[in-house]
Design an enzyme around this catalytic site. Structure first.
Site, short mmCIF file in Angstrom:
data_model
loop_
_atom_site.label_atom_id
_atom_site.label_comp_id
_atom_site.label_asym_id
_atom_site.label_seq_id
_atom_site.Cartn_x
_atom_site.Cartn_y
_atom_site.Cartn_z
N GLY C 29 0.79 -1.23 0.00
CA GLY C 29 0.00 0.00 0.00
C GLY C 29 0.82 1.27 0.00
O GLY C 29 0.29 2.35 -0.26
N CYS C 238 -27.71 -9.13 -15.84
CA CYS C 238 -27.15 -8.86 -17.17
C CYS C 238 -28.17 -9.25 -18.24
O CYS C 238 -28.74 -10.34 -18.19
CB CYS C 238 -25.86 -9.64 -17.36
SG CYS C 238 -25.24 -9.61 -19.06
N CYS C 241 -26.41 -12.45 -20.28
CA CYS C 241 -26.11 -13.74 -19.66
C CYS C 241 -26.91 -13.95 -18.37
O CYS C 241 -26.82 -15.02 -17.77
CB CYS C 241 -24.62 -13.90 -19.39
SG CYS C 241 -24.05 -13.02 -17.92
N CYS C 263 -22.98 -7.17 -18.67
CA CYS C 263 -21.74 -7.34 -17.91
C CYS C 263 -20.65 -6.44 -18.48
O CYS C 263 -20.44 -6.40 -19.69
CB CYS C 263 -21.24 -8.77 -18.02
SG CYS C 263 -22.23 -9.98 -17.15
N CYS C 269 -19.04 -12.67 -19.27
CA CYS C 269 -20.35 -12.72 -19.92
C CYS C 269 -20.34 -13.76 -21.05
O CYS C 269 -21.25 -14.58 -21.17
CB CYS C 269 -20.69 -11.33 -20.46
SG CYS C 269 -22.42 -11.12 -20.89
#
Lengths: 187, 362, 283
Positions: C29, C238, C241, C263, C269
């Protein structure tokens, strides 16, 4: 200059350094794992793994400290030819190389500053053996716990206590390598 | 019926083909040669070399041709090429007091040893479009005479001898290099000068202008402006001495700035410095003024909150390649972030609407 | 383009980047400054990610590039072809097959695995930048772990809107120490940052910073006890899908403002559709 000093580097520097770096990175990212390094053939007593680390990370921009038995004319010549790294004392080095005993005391190395904790030494520790047994490791990079045959535990605990400052370690033995960043907790 | 977009690769190829066609323009018009750009667009070439940080007029001309005359795009091409070049070594500092000057003027003294040389300048041209150039570009030869120029001492040296201008002690410290290490604050003067030398001309000009209008005014005179060629020498360790590796054209501006003294410094003239590749005097003068303004701290002046005194602000925003890249990246797809903002705004509006309804009901 | 080194960058530059990556992994980080090079593509278009990818890539890799979750967005196409040309690397669009994935603005839907590296393109690496524009100040704030300003900002959002009004690039805290910008991923993706089996590397070229998350690093999205972090997305399945667990793009499909949701992760997808899943708008 003896010709064998010119040997033992990477024959395909870009490709071998890339593979070697991935091993070092995996080791640093997953403390306690042991990686096998690509071929390098530095002069004795340097291990092939330590040689590969030097070839992968060191150059004219990285002051290097050679501790004790690693500070031989052959090794100096090999490092000068293959990396050009300037040789310095422990207080000014970005990398240090030697056996655990020779590298002491750890207080001699820069541990970074609070604004730039990255400006700390990475120690390349030559080990007589390297196995996934011994001290228990936890922290970033470790799913639950890991184990590594560290030379001792107290020094690493003291190092970890300085976090985010501190030293980072790469352990080398023959063609194998492991690492221990300052973020790892050692028990 | 919606189908996810495919064919990005072909779209890019086609765009590049179209771009190449547009670059060439009408094929009935003769194509520009790189040599023509180098010779006849020399000031554009100079700017590209200066801000591209690479002295190579042919490559700069090629970049301008490839970039369809977009100089920032050309600078970008040069920068990207430059970073791939291996470094064989570092030259000795150039000696500008041995410059073969094409132009050399001082605004502070009527005459100076070495003389004032107006040189090839637009300064006193009347800005009237020359319609003859549209027809043919033949020019008469400019008058010539033998030069009697010896070394050309810097005007500031004369002030220095009287102790009227601040000392500029010689310093052999190797400066940091912002092309090889990350920019870090506070930046010392050599680093600031390096950044300014490759800074965007327009940005530097505007900052310099702001000092003249009172935003950290520093009362600058052009102590000296000189343009000409200097030798570049490089020390060859194998030889044990330095050899000439070439000649470059540069513009150097030393500003002399009034200074009534501060808590730490006596009244004296102070200095600003500009040095830029090629004949680029607007940039060099601007650089000198900006350099001088950024020296407020070491000269013990007050920070009056002027933009130009904010070194961090100036250095982080002076590079036009960084600026143009980040500015233009907002035309890349941001569907994902935008979608998350859409959801948030809809949610906040829904809730605000519901709250209003409730208030009305109460 | 001939005679360029493997993966374009010269070896010295790669070593410099590799050293920065190692320090980044050692201090998760924390933003490591690095001497970012001028790349043959504009700053802001993935130069940081490209430099990191170039420094980690080997000839054995399967390389995938996504932008907004999709492999076929123009900039993803451009970066993928750059590495095909300069590194001769094999490329793939399948998340499961890829060993190095460079991304802009998304984390793939499919769980990442231990053999993978996710490289993020980062525009502004400094999470405190919009609160304090000065690098000299923010560096101090990180060193002192002085993150009060960030909490104040988030709390002001709550008092004004009832919510934290940050929907992407949502700040996180890494291993209880550094506050980090996860790059402009939607906050929907934030939970995937934590405890991830893959190595996550972040490259900011223009801003000259590299940072990292080793596998299984603990990453927490900043929040408050009474206002816990929620990973949100459009509340639809979605259209192609039928997935209800994936981040969605909203697509306007006609002049009347009709829209559908699909998606954003095109590989996810496509794979679902191949497995026979069908959304309400599928053909």
């Amino acid at each position: 200059m003896q010709t064998q000093m010119l040997d033992g580097g990477f024959t395909q520097p870009a490709l071998q350094a890339a593979t070697a770096f991935r091993s070092v990175m995996e080791a640093m990212a997953r403390p306690g794992t042991i990686q096998t390094m690509v071929d390098a053939a530095p002069p004795a007593p340097l291990s092939p793994a330590a040689g590969a680390v030097l070839l992968t990370l060191c150059d004219t921009e990285t002051p290097l400290y050679l501790a004790g038995g690693c500070d031989t004319p052959d090794i100096r010549t090999w490092i000068a030819f293959h990396t050009g790294a300037p040789l310095v004392g422990p207080s000014a080095c970005q990398f240090a190389l030697g056996s655990w005993a020779d590298l002491m005391p750890l207080s001699a190395y820069p541990i970074g500053t609070s604004e730039y904790p990255d400006r700390s030494t990475t120690l390349i520790v030559e080990m007589p053996e390297l196995t996934q047994a011994g001290a228990t490791l936890t922290g970033p990079g470790i799913k639950e716990t890991a184990a590594l045959s560290l030379p001792e535990t107290a020094a690493f605990q003291a190092n970890g206590a300085q976090y985010p400052l501190g030293l980072d370690f790469i352990f080398t033995c023959a063609d194998r390598l492991a690492a221990l960043p300052r973020s790892t907790e050692v028990r | 019926m919606y189908v996810a977009v495919k064919g990005g690769e072909r779209a890019i190829e086609n765009a590049h083909a179209w771009l190449a066609e547009e670059r060439r323009g009408d094929v009935n018009v003769p194509e520009l040669s790189v040599a023509q750009i180098r010779e006849q667009m020399a000031l554009a070439v100079n700017r590209v070399m200066a801000e591209g940080s690479l002295f190579d007029p042919d490559l700069a001309a090629l970049a301008i041709k490839q970039a369809r005359g977009d100089l920032i795009e050309a600078i970008f091409l040069i920068r990207a090429y430059r970073t791939t070049l291996p470094r064989f070594g570092t030259s000795e500092p150039i000696a500008t007091d041995t410059m073969a000057c094409d132009r050399r003027i001082s605004a502070t003294f009527k005459d100076v040893p070495g003389g004032q040389v107006l040189g090839p300048t637009f300064d006193y041209t009347h800005r009237l479009l020359d319609f003859k150039l549209a027809a043919d570009g033949d020019v008469a030869d400019a008058p010539q005479r033998e030069t009697d120029q010896a070394d050309v001492p810097h005007v500031t040296d004369f002030l220095n001898r009287e102790g009227l201008i601040e000392e500029a002690p010689h310093d052999d410290t190797v400066p940091r290099d912002l092309t090889r290490e990350p920019l870090e604050m506070p930046a010392d003067r050599p680093l600031r000068l390096q950044a300014l030398a490759r800074a965007d001309e327009g940005f530097t000009l505007s900052l310099a202008y702001s000092t003249q209008r009172g935003y950290a005014r520093n009362h600058a005179f052009v102590g000296e402006l000189r343009i000409g060629t200097v030798d570049v020498e490089m020390d060859i360790p194998e030889l044990g001495f330095a050899i000439d590796i070439g000649e470059i054209t540069i513009t150097e501006c030393e500003s002399v700035n009034q200074f009534t003294g501060s808590k730490t410094e006596p009244p004296q003239f102070t200095r600003g410095y500009g040095l830029v590749f090629g004949q680029t005097e607007r940039k060099a003068i601007s650089m000198a003024l900006v350099d001088r303004a950024m020296r407020w701290e070491e000269l013990g002046e007050d920070n009056v909150g002027a933009p130009v005194q904010d070194t961090e602000f100036v250095l982080y925003h002076s590079d036009n390649i960084q600026a143009t890249g980040f500015l233009e990246h907002i035309k890349l797809p941001h569907y994902v972030d935008f979608q998350s903002e859409l959801e948030l705004v809809r949610k906040l509006r829904r809730e605000a609407g519901a709250a209003d309804m409730q208030e009305a009901a109460e | 383009m001939t005679d360029y080194n493997f993966a374009y960058l010269d070896e010295q530059t790669k070593r410099m980047i590799r050293r920065a990556i190692l320090k980044g992994l050692a201090v998760p980080g924390y933003q490591v400054p690095f001497a970012s090079r001028e790349m043959p593509m504009p700053y802001g278009w993935g130069t940081g990610g490209v430099q990191v990818s170039a420094a980690v890539m080997t000839t054995d890799d399967q390389f995938k590039v996504i932008d907004q979750g999709a492999d076929d967005t123009t900039n993803a196409v451009s970066i993928r072809s750059f590495f095909e040309r300069t590194a001769g690397v094999a490329t793939t669009t399948q998340t499961a097959e890829a060993t190095v994935i460079q991304t802009r603005h998304r984390i793939p839907e499919r769980d990442l695995t231990e053999g993978q590296i996710l490289v993020y393109q980062v525009p502004i690496p400094e999470p405190l930048r919009f609160l304090e524009p000065r690098e000299s100040e923010t560096r101090k704030m990180h060193s002192l772990e002085e993150y009060g300003l960030m909490h104040v900002k988030l709390y002001e959002d709550i008092s004004r809107h009832g919510h934290i009004a940050t929907s992407y690039a949502y700040p996180v805290k890494v291993e209880g120490r550094y506050v980090m910008d996860p790059s402009p991923i939607p906050k929907f993706d934030n939970p995937k940052l934590s405890d991830c089996p893959a190595i996550q590397l972040f490259g900011a070229g223009r801003e000259q910073r590299i940072y990292a998350l080793p596998p299984y690093t603990q990453v927490v999205s900043l929040d408050f006890e009474d206002h816990p972090f929620v990973a949100s997305k459009a509340d639809h399945p979605c259209g192609l899908c039928g997935a209800e667990d994936s981040y969605l793009d909203e697509v306007i499909i006609d002049d009347a403002g009709g829209r559908m949701f699909v998606c954003s992760d095109t590989d996810y997808c496509t794979a679902r559709q191949a497995d026979g899943f069908k959304g309400k708008d599928a053909a």
